[in-house]
Design a protein around this motif. Structure first.
Motif, short mmCIF file in Angstrom:
data_model
loop_
_atom_site.label_atom_id
_atom_site.label_comp_id
_atom_site.label_asym_id
_atom_site.label_seq_id
_atom_site.Cartn_x
_atom_site.Cartn_y
_atom_site.Cartn_z
N GLU A 51 0.36 1.67 -0.42
CA GLU A 51 0.04 2.64 0.49
C GLU A 51 -0.29 4.42 0.72
O GLU A 51 -0.89 5.13 0.43
CB GLU A 51 0.06 2.64 1.97
CG GLU A 51 0.17 1.04 2.11
CD GLU A 51 0.41 0.79 4.23
OE1 GLU A 51 1.93 1.47 4.21
OE2 GLU A 51 0.50 -0.02 4.30
N LYS A 52 1.14 4.45 -0.11
CA LYS A 52 1.83 6.27 -0.66
C LYS A 52 0.59 6.48 -1.08
O LYS A 52 -0.09 7.69 -1.99
CB LYS A 52 3.19 6.51 -0.72
CG LYS A 52 3.04 7.60 -0.82
CD LYS A 52 5.31 7.84 -1.11
CE LYS A 52 5.29 9.37 -1.51
NZ LYS A 52 6.28 9.33 -1.29
N LEU A 53 0.26 5.80 -2.76
CA LEU A 53 0.23 6.03 -3.61
C LEU A 53 -1.85 6.42 -3.97
O LEU A 53 -2.45 6.59 -4.78
CB LEU A 53 -0.07 5.26 -5.40
CG LEU A 53 1.97 6.00 -5.60
CD1 LEU A 53 2.28 5.07 -6.27
CD2 LEU A 53 1.31 7.24 -6.12
N LYS A 70 -3.74 9.36 -4.64
CA LYS A 70 -3.68 9.00 -6.16
C LYS A 70 -4.21 8.89 -6.31
O LYS A 70 -5.15 9.21 -7.62
CB LYS A 70 -2.10 10.22 -6.76
CG LYS A 70 -1.08 10.59 -5.50
CD LYS A 70 0.12 10.60 -6.09
CE LYS A 70 1.40 11.41 -5.56
NZ LYS A 70 0.73 13.19 -5.73
N GLU A 102 5.43 -0.34 1.43
CA GLU A 102 5.15 1.58 1.44
C GLU A 102 4.10 2.50 0.37
O GLU A 102 3.69 3.24 0.06
CB GLU A 102 6.42 2.18 1.77
CG GLU A 102 6.90 0.65 2.47
CD GLU A 102 8.38 1.63 3.71
OE1 GLU A 102 8.77 2.06 2.78
OE2 GLU A 102 8.94 1.07 4.34
N ILE A 103 4.48 1.97 -0.87
CA ILE A 103 4.72 2.42 -1.73
C ILE A 103 3.26 3.15 -2.46
O ILE A 103 2.14 3.87 -2.94
CB ILE A 103 5.58 2.15 -3.38
CG1 ILE A 103 6.68 2.16 -3.63
CG2 ILE A 103 4.84 3.12 -4.75
CD1 ILE A 103 8.21 1.78 -4.32
N LYS A 109 9.54 -2.44 0.30
CA LYS A 109 9.42 -0.61 0.12
C LYS A 109 7.94 -1.05 -1.28
O LYS A 109 6.88 0.25 -0.73
CB LYS A 109 10.66 -0.99 -1.19
CG LYS A 109 10.88 0.87 -1.73
CD LYS A 109 10.66 1.82 -0.53
CE LYS A 109 11.17 2.92 -1.38
NZ LYS A 109 11.33 3.78 -0.27
N THR A 114 4.12 10.74 -10.18
CA THR A 114 5.41 9.16 -10.12
C THR A 114 6.29 8.73 -9.81
O THR A 114 6.50 7.71 -10.05
CB THR A 114 3.23 8.21 -9.95
OG1 THR A 114 3.56 8.48 -11.11
CG2 THR A 114 2.43 8.52 -9.04
N THR A 149 8.67 6.85 -8.27
CA THR A 149 8.55 6.68 -7.07
C THR A 149 9.34 4.94 -6.82
O THR A 149 9.28 4.66 -5.56
CB THR A 149 6.66 6.23 -7.28
OG1 THR A 149 6.15 7.26 -7.45
CG2 THR A 149 6.40 5.48 -5.93
#
Length: 244
Positions: free
Chosen positions: A108-110, A113, A105-106, A102, A84, A87
């Motif tokens: 949700e993306k993480l 993980k 979005e991050i 942004k 990460t 990121t």
């Protein structure tokens, strides 16, 4: 490459994960400055979760971690930091609104993980340690823990209470973002003082949403209190900038 100021990344982590940690420890005094190495979302996130707690010697002793467990947890952390580290690259150059979008979005993306990290940590600890760690994390997070699904369910928070807490969280994040924006190029110390004040005010307001019985239960959920001290979840005092 220009690196974001430490307090800006700390605030970014707050906005991303809806959690400012350790209101009773070091974060009650100032946002935790991220390390220069392994920064970005991973660094901020790790401080806002169990990894930072694991670096606290008092927590290690309280959990009775073995040397083998400490080493295993360290490896999980290093793997997550590596995955990460870039990121939040470029966040500093975005407008406030673009940055908030942004960061969503991050987050949700993480999410996957985060789940993977938690599963790995649970695999390192025994049942007693896992239960105690949950208590310590609530101690560290303070009223922010009320936003967690498990805590809300345990306290049987009503829909109205959860709505109020969410509103307080959003108001806090908006104020944090405004402080972060106004502090760009300014004095980090001034921003820390404002963050501290906002954090305490928000913490107090969140607790007021609870009934007296819920407050008592929330206190019980934290287990035996330990003094996290200035190490907080960061594992030590801020490093001198010249050494970062």
């Amino acid at each position: 490459m220009t690196r974001p100021r430490p307090f800006l990344l700390a605030a970014a982590a707050v906005l991303m994960f809806g959690a400012w940690t350790v209101p009773h420890a070091r974060a009650a005094d100032e946002p935790t400055p991220p390390r220069r190495q392994g920064g970005g979302a991973g660094g901020g996130l790790l401080r806002d979760n169990a990894f930072g707690l694991f670096r606290n010697e008092k927590v290690q002793k309280d959990l009775e971690l073995t040397d083998e467990q400490k080493e295993s947890i360290k490896k999980v952390e290093e793997q997550f930091r590596e995955a990460t580290k870039d990121t939040t690259s470029g966040l500093r150059d975005l407008s406030q609104e673009e940055r908030r979008k942004k960061l969503t979005e991050i987050r949700e993306k993480l999410a996957p993980k985060l789940k993977e990290v938690q599963e790995k940590i649970n695999g390192v600890l025994n049942a007693k340690q896992r239960d105690r760690l949950n208590e310590l994390k609530i101690q560290a997070r303070g009223a922010a823990a009320l936003l967690d699904k498990d805590t809300a369910e345990a306290l049987k928070l009503s829909d109205d209470q959860q709505k109020k807490l969410k509103g307080l969280e959003e108001a806090r994040n908006k104020e944090f973002a405004e402080v972060m924006e106004s502090a760009r190029g300014g004095n980090p110390g001034d921003a820390r003082e404002k963050f501290t004040k906002l954090r305490k005010e928000s913490n107090d307001k969140m607790l007021e949403v609870l009934s007296s019985d819920q407050k008592a239960q929330f206190e019980k959920m934290q287990g035996t209190k330990i003094e996290l001290g200035q190490a907080g979840t960061g594992g030590g005092r801020p490093r001198n900038r010249s050494n970062q």
